[in-house]
Enzyme design. Structure first.
Site, PDB file in Angstrom:
ATOM      1  N   LYS A   1      18.909  37.003  -3.500  1.00 30.54           N
ATOM      2  CA  LYS A   1      19.781  38.180  -3.525  1.00 30.54           C
ATOM      3  C   LYS A   1      19.138  39.319  -4.302  1.00 30.54           C
ATOM      4  O   LYS A   1      18.627  39.133  -5.394  1.00 30.54           O
ATOM      5  CB  LYS A   1      21.128  37.846  -4.164  1.00 30.54           C
ATOM      6  CG  LYS A   1      22.060  37.068  -3.278  1.00 30.54           C
ATOM      7  CD  LYS A   1      23.388  36.794  -3.956  1.00 30.54           C
ATOM      8  CE  LYS A   1      24.232  38.031  -4.100  1.00 30.54           C
ATOM      9  NZ  LYS A   1      25.653  37.704  -4.451  1.00 30.54           N
TER      10      LYS A   1
ATOM     11  N   ALA B   1      30.317  37.314 -12.467  1.00 33.22           N
ATOM     12  CA  ALA B   1      29.772  38.182 -13.510  1.00 33.22           C
ATOM     13  C   ALA B   1      28.435  38.791 -13.100  1.00 33.22           C
ATOM     14  O   ALA B   1      27.634  38.178 -12.388  1.00 33.22           O
ATOM     15  CB  ALA B   1      29.607  37.389 -14.795  1.00 33.22           C
TER      16      ALA B   1
ATOM     17  N   PRO C   1      27.857  33.117 -11.533  1.00 31.64           N
ATOM     18  CA  PRO C   1      27.550  34.547 -11.552  1.00 31.64           C
ATOM     19  C   PRO C   1      27.338  35.100 -10.149  1.00 31.64           C
ATOM     20  O   PRO C   1      27.005  34.356  -9.212  1.00 31.64           O
ATOM     21  CB  PRO C   1      26.252  34.617 -12.371  1.00 31.64           C
ATOM     22  CG  PRO C   1      26.268  33.383 -13.214  1.00 31.64           C
ATOM     23  CD  PRO C   1      26.930  32.336 -12.359  1.00 31.64           C
ATOM     24  N   CYS C   2      27.522  36.393 -10.011  1.00 31.85           N
ATOM     25  CA  CYS C   2      27.441  37.045  -8.702  1.00 31.85           C
ATOM     26  C   CYS C   2      26.136  36.739  -7.969  1.00 31.85           C
ATOM     27  O   CYS C   2      26.140  36.492  -6.772  1.00 31.85           O
ATOM     28  CB  CYS C   2      27.604  38.552  -8.897  1.00 31.85           C
ATOM     29  SG  CYS C   2      27.358  39.529  -7.403  1.00 31.85           S
ATOM     30  N   PHE C   3      25.018  36.764  -8.714  1.00 33.46           N
ATOM     31  CA  PHE C   3      23.720  36.640  -8.057  1.00 33.46           C
ATOM     32  C   PHE C   3      23.252  35.202  -7.882  1.00 33.46           C
ATOM     33  O   PHE C   3      22.129  34.967  -7.457  1.00 33.46           O
ATOM     34  CB  PHE C   3      22.670  37.447  -8.821  1.00 33.46           C
ATOM     35  CG  PHE C   3      22.736  38.925  -8.520  1.00 33.46           C
ATOM     36  CD1 PHE C   3      22.014  39.473  -7.474  1.00 33.46           C
ATOM     37  CD2 PHE C   3      23.547  39.765  -9.270  1.00 33.46           C
ATOM     38  CE1 PHE C   3      22.088  40.827  -7.182  1.00 33.46           C
ATOM     39  CE2 PHE C   3      23.630  41.115  -8.987  1.00 33.46           C
ATOM     40  CZ  PHE C   3      22.893  41.652  -7.946  1.00 33.46           C
TER      41      PHE C   3
END
Length: 236
Positions: free
Chosen positions: A138, A62, A122-124
């Site tokens: 990131k 996400a 989550p993506c990060f």
């Protein structure tokens, strides 16, 4: 998302390559193509908040889109010599753009692979090999999907703010690994000043070189679905 899917279809059909830059208005929560959103996020709480939600055609975790620049690259796989090479090459160009603005960026080691505990995060939360970092955190999150002989890669460059909004909607599931701290940063934090979307977009286009031109593509009707459909957004 429909435009990105349309670019992928066009790249597969014609062999053309596309770079698209855009932003979300209003702010939006996006899920990865195969992310188990129903088991990870509180759908009712998200609905009560009134925020927009979409499921991407690409994978990954996400992302909260509020103060970011979103990019999409659609191209033949052969143009980069493989999906992994494409992932790193695109991030190298993004890193070049951010470095031109003064950000002390590096690329994550190819050995940086998210652990089993990080899956579903989550993506990060965790960097993968070849992604763009500042001081180990990131600043760009990306994902890919393949379509025939072409691929779509799109991702988010954090200009300011944070991904903390995701925490308010994450479910607490018994037996699940502890939530990972979001190890992300932004251009504003890295540079110590306000960074505009237009400034970053110009830097990205410059890094792509003379061959990069803006695109405004209306996708074929078949690509408009299923993105507006809650059944797609909450399919998992």
């Amino acid at each position: 998302m429909a435009v990105d899917a349309g670019l992928l279809a066009e790249a597969a059909r014609t062999g053309a390559a596309f770079l698209r830059l855009y932003r979300f208005a209003p702010p939006c929560l996006s899920f990865g193509r195969n992310e188990a959103a129903l088991a990870t996020y509180d759908r009712a709480a998200i609905a009560r908040s009134g925020i927009d939600v979409v499921r991407r055609p690409t994978g990954g975790g996400a992302v909260w889109h509020e103060q970011d620049l979103t990019y999409a690259v659609a191209a033949p796989i052969a143009a980069f010599g493989g999906l992994r090479r494409a992932y790193r090459a695109i991030h190298a160009r993004l890193a070049e753009a951010l470095a031109a603005l003064g950000a002390p960026v590096t690329l994550a080691s190819e050995r940086s692979i998210p652990s089993v505990a990080a899956r579903g995060a989550p993506c990060f939360a965790v960097p993968a090999g070849g992604e763009v970092l500042v001081s180990g955190r990131k600043i760009v999150g990306s994902a890919q999907v393949r379509g025939g002989d072409a691929f779509l890669q799109h991702g988010s460059v954090l200009l300011a703010g944070s991904q903390d909004a995701l925490a308010a909607f994450r479910l607490v599931v018994e037996g699940a690994p502890p939530s990972l701290a979001l190890r992300a940063t932004s251009l504003a934090a890295a540079l110590g000043r306000v960074v505009t979307w237009v400034e970053v977009a110009r830097a990205v286009v410059a890094a792509w070189g003379a061959g990069a031109t803006p695109v405004a593509v209306a996708p074929p009707p078949a690509t408009r679905e299923p993105f507006p459909d809650p059944a797609w957004t909450w399919r998992r």
